[in-house]
Scaffold this motif. Sequence first.
Motif, PDB file in Angstrom:
ATOM      1  N   LEU A   6    -124.233  57.088  39.363  1.00 36.22           N
ATOM      2  CA  LEU A   6    -122.947  56.420  39.547  1.00 36.22           C
ATOM      3  C   LEU A   6    -122.280  56.148  38.206  1.00 36.22           C
ATOM      4  O   LEU A   6    -121.066  56.348  38.049  1.00 36.22           O
ATOM      5  N   GLY A  37    -120.349  50.467  41.209  1.00 31.35           N
ATOM      6  CA  GLY A  37    -121.200  51.306  42.029  1.00 31.35           C
ATOM      7  C   GLY A  37    -122.409  50.536  42.518  1.00 31.35           C
ATOM      8  O   GLY A  37    -122.984  49.734  41.778  1.00 31.35           O
ATOM      9  N   VAL A  64    -116.489  56.650  43.354  1.00 32.78           N
ATOM     10  CA  VAL A  64    -116.178  56.620  41.917  1.00 32.78           C
ATOM     11  C   VAL A  64    -114.997  57.533  41.611  1.00 32.78           C
ATOM     12  O   VAL A  64    -114.084  57.164  40.867  1.00 32.78           O
ATOM     13  N   LEU A  95    -120.533  59.028  44.915  1.00 34.79           N
ATOM     14  CA  LEU A  95    -119.770  59.617  43.815  1.00 34.79           C
ATOM     15  C   LEU A  95    -118.305  59.785  44.194  1.00 34.79           C
ATOM     16  O   LEU A  95    -117.424  59.743  43.322  1.00 34.79           O
ATOM     17  N   ALA A 132    -122.970  49.704  37.534  1.00 34.59           N
ATOM     18  CA  ALA A 132    -123.712  50.080  38.735  1.00 34.59           C
ATOM     19  C   ALA A 132    -124.887  49.122  38.884  1.00 34.59           C
ATOM     20  O   ALA A 132    -125.558  48.779  37.909  1.00 34.59           O
ATOM     21  N   ALA A 164    -118.470  55.185  37.009  1.00 33.55           N
ATOM     22  CA  ALA A 164    -118.433  53.785  37.432  1.00 33.55           C
ATOM     23  C   ALA A 164    -118.472  52.876  36.213  1.00 33.55           C
ATOM     24  O   ALA A 164    -119.167  53.165  35.229  1.00 33.55           O
TER      25      ALA A 164
END
Length: 238
Positions: free
Chosen positions: A209, A198, A186, A183, A217, A214
């Motif tokens: 994510l 992610g 991100v 995280l 992901a 993001a």
Amino acid sequence: MATSAPHDLPLAILFDIDGTLIDSHGAGGNALLAALRIEFDVPQAEPVVLHGRTDTGIIAELLSNHYIANTQANIDRLCERYFAMLPAELEQRGGKILPGVVDILERLCGSSACHVGLLTGNMPISAQLKLQHFGLWDFFEFGIFGDQAAHRPHLAEPARREVNRRIGRELPVRRIILVGDTLLDVELALAMQARCLGVATGGFATAKLLAAGACRAVEDLTDTANIFDWIFEQTELI
């Protein structure tokens, strides 16, 4: 003087290391705690949270938690010992390159439009030691490392400066893509206003994510062609 259209500009693809490119099976954390024990005669070194953080922040917390002054001299002592112990830890713990990493790096490095770099919480030396151990170091043209900020999101400005220096012009931040597994990766991408891919190979699920911000992901980097196409499709939308 003519200026480049957005789609003619290069791309900067910046990769995190631990949990994104490699799983070292805890070699870094173990070497750091062992270095603290040996260098400062700490009988029982207590670990701190590592995932996604910068080494600068981790080292400051380790020193503080063990009642050791957070001076540059002590930081240098700990780092020197850490770097000396890390290769043996990497060898003993038998980590691995994460799925799809080599294929996506080869494909990105084969594109003249892409500048492939590192954006990691590792110190420059530990980053090099880890990636050389796994045979990945030579894929990367440049890097932004954890010696430049105590908190991961504060790497945003150093990252923008280094990307522009490397490319030789001011690159629109939306043509920078961060690839990371936490995280905090991100959060750093959002601080840069860059795009973020992610990867759920470091313990955070794709849903988390995406919820953190993001742009996309994936479970891992094995769908190389699809990820490569996505990178270019995203930048063409700018």
